[in-house]
Design a protein around this motif. Structure first.
Motif, mmCIF file in Angstrom:
data_model
loop_
_atom_site.group_PDB
_atom_site.id
_atom_site.type_symbol
_atom_site.label_atom_id
_atom_site.label_comp_id
_atom_site.label_asym_id
_atom_site.label_seq_id
_atom_site.Cartn_x
_atom_site.Cartn_y
_atom_site.Cartn_z
ATOM 1 N N GLU A 13 50.738 77.304 11.749
ATOM 2 C CA GLU A 13 49.905 77.166 10.551
ATOM 3 C C GLU A 13 49.869 75.721 10.064
ATOM 4 O O GLU A 13 49.544 75.456 8.926
ATOM 5 C CB GLU A 13 50.430 78.080 9.442
ATOM 6 N N GLY A 14 50.252 74.800 10.925
ATOM 7 C CA GLY A 14 50.284 73.394 10.537
ATOM 8 C C GLY A 14 51.692 72.977 10.169
ATOM 9 O O GLY A 14 52.657 73.716 10.358
ATOM 10 N N GLY A 15 51.818 71.768 9.678
ATOM 11 C CA GLY A 15 53.119 71.264 9.269
ATOM 12 C C GLY A 15 53.970 70.720 10.402
ATOM 13 O O GLY A 15 55.108 70.334 10.180
ATOM 14 N N VAL A 16 53.431 70.732 11.606
ATOM 15 C CA VAL A 16 54.125 70.138 12.748
ATOM 16 C C VAL A 16 53.180 69.145 13.412
ATOM 17 O O VAL A 16 51.957 69.250 13.290
ATOM 18 C CB VAL A 16 54.583 71.203 13.775
ATOM 19 N N ASP A 17 53.752 68.194 14.096
ATOM 20 C CA ASP A 17 52.934 67.205 14.784
ATOM 21 C C ASP A 17 52.401 67.773 16.093
ATOM 22 O O ASP A 17 53.093 68.537 16.776
ATOM 23 C CB ASP A 17 53.763 65.957 15.097
ATOM 24 N N PRO A 18 51.184 67.369 16.472
ATOM 25 C CA PRO A 18 50.677 67.769 17.785
ATOM 26 C C PRO A 18 51.466 67.058 18.889
ATOM 27 O O PRO A 18 52.128 66.042 18.643
ATOM 28 C CB PRO A 18 49.217 67.314 17.758
ATOM 29 N N LEU A 19 51.392 67.604 20.083
ATOM 30 C CA LEU A 19 52.029 66.963 21.232
ATOM 31 C C LEU A 19 51.385 65.599 21.481
ATOM 32 O O LEU A 19 50.173 65.441 21.319
ATOM 33 C CB LEU A 19 51.860 67.831 22.479
ATOM 34 N N ASP A 20 52.189 64.637 21.897
ATOM 35 C CA ASP A 20 51.610 63.335 22.244
ATOM 36 C C ASP A 20 51.084 63.378 23.682
ATOM 37 O O ASP A 20 51.286 64.348 24.413
ATOM 38 C CB ASP A 20 52.619 62.207 22.036
ATOM 39 N N THR A 88 44.864 73.353 19.187
ATOM 40 C CA THR A 88 45.440 74.070 18.046
ATOM 41 C C THR A 88 44.833 73.477 16.787
ATOM 42 O O THR A 88 45.205 72.382 16.359
ATOM 43 C CB THR A 88 46.980 73.967 18.056
ATOM 44 N N HIS A 89 43.874 74.186 16.239
ATOM 45 C CA HIS A 89 43.085 73.666 15.114
ATOM 46 C C HIS A 89 43.942 73.322 13.904
ATOM 47 O O HIS A 89 43.672 72.340 13.218
ATOM 48 C CB HIS A 89 41.989 74.661 14.737
ATOM 49 N N ALA A 90 44.983 74.103 13.647
ATOM 50 C CA ALA A 90 45.817 73.895 12.451
ATOM 51 C C ALA A 90 46.514 72.535 12.454
ATOM 52 O O ALA A 90 46.853 72.019 11.393
ATOM 53 C CB ALA A 90 46.856 75.010 12.324
ATOM 54 N N ILE A 91 46.730 71.965 13.652
ATOM 55 C CA ILE A 91 47.393 70.654 13.717
ATOM 56 C C ILE A 91 46.474 69.574 14.275
ATOM 57 O O ILE A 91 46.912 68.456 14.528
ATOM 58 C CB ILE A 91 48.721 70.728 14.519
ATOM 59 N N LYS A 92 45.213 69.950 14.514
ATOM 60 C CA LYS A 92 44.209 69.000 15.015
ATOM 61 C C LYS A 92 44.670 68.322 16.303
ATOM 62 O O LYS A 92 44.524 67.114 16.480
ATOM 63 C CB LYS A 92 43.855 67.971 13.953
ATOM 64 N N GLY A 93 45.243 69.127 17.194
ATOM 65 C CA GLY A 93 45.718 68.600 18.472
ATOM 66 C C GLY A 93 46.318 69.706 19.309
ATOM 67 O O GLY A 93 46.054 70.889 19.084
ATOM 68 N N LEU A 94 47.129 69.316 20.254
ATOM 69 C CA LEU A 94 47.708 70.267 21.197
ATOM 70 C C LEU A 94 49.097 70.727 20.792
ATOM 71 O O LEU A 94 49.894 69.942 20.276
ATOM 72 C CB LEU A 94 47.771 69.629 22.586
ATOM 73 N N SER A 95 49.370 71.988 21.056
ATOM 74 C CA SER A 95 50.698 72.564 20.872
ATOM 75 C C SER A 95 51.095 73.261 22.171
ATOM 76 O O SER A 95 50.278 73.405 23.090
ATOM 77 C CB SER A 95 50.690 73.568 19.721
#
Length: 111
Positions: A13-20, A88-95
């Motif tokens: 649900e967000g609150g974490v960084d996307p994978l680099d 992963t839309h919630a973090i605007k990047g990859l999880s």
């Protein structure tokens, strides 16, 4: 490194960084045929089939995987192809969820 096909998605649900980019590139080794976009925010793969029926059978099987994992791709479906995109839309990047699902989708066609 664990087998992504054996993993399960975790709610994000967000609150974490996307994978680099480096982490994403490392995970691609378990998602054969998938490509990483330039900003490293999405992975995608286009699958080709013999006919529309096979394409739709694949889409329906993919929908079951998405439902079971509660992680849903963007799809572009044509007569003999299906392009699948994960982010992963919630973090605007990859999880990890994106790579878990990519590996499971590959497993649908025996890869």
């Amino acid at each position: 490194m664990s087998d992504l096909k054996q993993e399960h998605c975790k709610p994000c649900e967000g609150g974490v960084d996307p994978l680099d980019r480096t982490a994403a590139q490392n995970l691609l080794s378990q998602a054969r045929g998938w490509t990483l976009n330039d900003p490293a925010t999405e992975i995608s793969r286009t699958y080709s089939f013999k006919n529309f029926y096979e394409t739709m059978a694949f889409v329906n099987a993919l929908a079951w995987v998405a439902h079971k994992e509660d992680h849903h791709p963007d799809l572009e479906v044509g007569y003999k192809r299906c392009r699948v995109r994960y982010t992963t839309h919630a973090i605007k990047g990859l999880s990890m969820n994106d790579f878990i699902c990519a590996a499971k989708v590959n497993d649908l066609i025996g890869e």
